[in-house]
Design a protein around this motif. Structure first.
Motif, short mmCIF file in Angstrom:
data_model
loop_
_atom_site.label_atom_id
_atom_site.label_comp_id
_atom_site.label_asym_id
_atom_site.label_seq_id
_atom_site.Cartn_x
_atom_site.Cartn_y
_atom_site.Cartn_z
N UNK A 41 -85.18 41.87 21.84
CA UNK A 41 -84.46 42.43 22.99
C UNK A 41 -85.33 42.50 24.24
N UNK A 42 -84.81 41.99 25.33
CA UNK A 42 -85.53 42.04 26.59
C UNK A 42 -86.63 41.02 26.74
N UNK A 43 -86.77 40.13 25.76
CA UNK A 43 -87.84 39.13 25.81
C UNK A 43 -87.26 37.72 25.75
N UNK A 44 -88.08 36.76 26.13
CA UNK A 44 -87.65 35.37 26.06
C UNK A 44 -87.76 34.85 24.62
N UNK A 45 -87.00 33.80 24.37
CA UNK A 45 -87.08 33.16 23.06
C UNK A 45 -88.46 32.52 22.90
N UNK A 46 -89.05 32.69 21.73
CA UNK A 46 -90.39 32.16 21.50
C UNK A 46 -90.47 31.43 20.17
N UNK A 47 -91.41 30.50 20.12
CA UNK A 47 -91.63 29.75 18.90
C UNK A 47 -92.23 30.63 17.83
N UNK A 48 -91.76 30.45 16.59
CA UNK A 48 -92.36 31.11 15.44
C UNK A 48 -93.13 30.07 14.64
N UNK A 49 -92.42 29.04 14.21
CA UNK A 49 -93.06 27.97 13.44
C UNK A 49 -92.16 26.75 13.45
N UNK A 50 -92.76 25.57 13.52
CA UNK A 50 -92.01 24.32 13.43
C UNK A 50 -92.72 23.37 12.48
N UNK A 51 -91.92 22.53 11.85
CA UNK A 51 -92.45 21.55 10.90
C UNK A 51 -91.96 20.18 11.29
N UNK A 57 -97.32 21.14 10.63
CA UNK A 57 -96.65 22.39 10.97
C UNK A 57 -97.44 23.12 12.05
N UNK A 58 -96.69 23.81 12.91
CA UNK A 58 -97.29 24.57 13.99
C UNK A 58 -96.79 26.00 13.92
N UNK A 59 -97.70 26.95 14.05
CA UNK A 59 -97.34 28.36 13.98
C UNK A 59 -97.75 29.07 15.27
N UNK A 60 -96.94 30.07 15.65
CA UNK A 60 -97.39 30.98 16.68
C UNK A 60 -98.55 31.80 16.14
N UNK A 61 -99.41 32.24 17.02
CA UNK A 61 -100.56 33.05 16.57
C UNK A 61 -100.09 34.27 15.79
N UNK A 62 -98.99 34.86 16.22
CA UNK A 62 -98.48 36.06 15.57
C UNK A 62 -97.99 35.79 14.15
N UNK A 63 -97.70 34.54 13.83
CA UNK A 63 -97.17 34.17 12.52
C UNK A 63 -98.24 33.64 11.55
N UNK A 64 -99.35 33.22 12.09
CA UNK A 64 -100.39 32.62 11.25
C UNK A 64 -100.88 33.60 10.19
N UNK A 65 -100.96 33.11 8.96
CA UNK A 65 -101.45 33.92 7.86
C UNK A 65 -100.41 34.81 7.22
#
Length: 115
Positions: A41-51, A57-65
């Motif tokens: 809510x109140x934020x832009x759409x952001x990448x989480x992970x793509x394959x 595969x690419x991960x957002x820093x917040x999703x890594x690990x």
């Protein structure tokens, strides 16, 4: 036309796990990328992970690990295993598909992390 159907969202306590699933409405060739984005809510759409097709595969820093993306090589499907969830992971999660120059989005599934 391609439709993406997501499932697996819900309410989970901090530290818990969820598994999101997304499947296309038909068989698809020439997939470049499948993955997940999210919008809080109140934020832009952001990448989480793509394959990408080919295995990168690419991960957002917040999703890594904590998050793991996987694809089913036999069909147009993508999954997101989310572990050690935090309240800041609360968002609507959208499935994403890219075929050559066309982008497709799912309708979104709500993930709420709260005690």
């Amino acid at each position: 036309q391609v439709q993406l159907v997501e499932s697996g969202g819900g309410l989970v306590q901090p530290g818990g796990s969820l598994r999101l699933s997304c499947a296309a409405s038909r068989s698809i060739f020439s997939i470049n990328v499948m993955g997940w984005y999210r919008q809080a809510p109140g934020k832009e759409r952001e990448l989480v992970a793509i394959a990408a097709t080919g295995g990168i595969s690419t991960y957002a820093d917040s999703a890594k690990g904590r998050f793991t993306i996987s694809r089913d090589s036999t069909k147009a499907a993508v999954y997101l295993q989310m572990d050690s969830l935090k309240p800041e992971d609360t968002a609507v999660y959208y499935c994403y598909l890219n075929i050559i120059s066309q982008d497709y989005w799912g309708q979104g599934t709500q993930v709420t992390v709260s005690s």
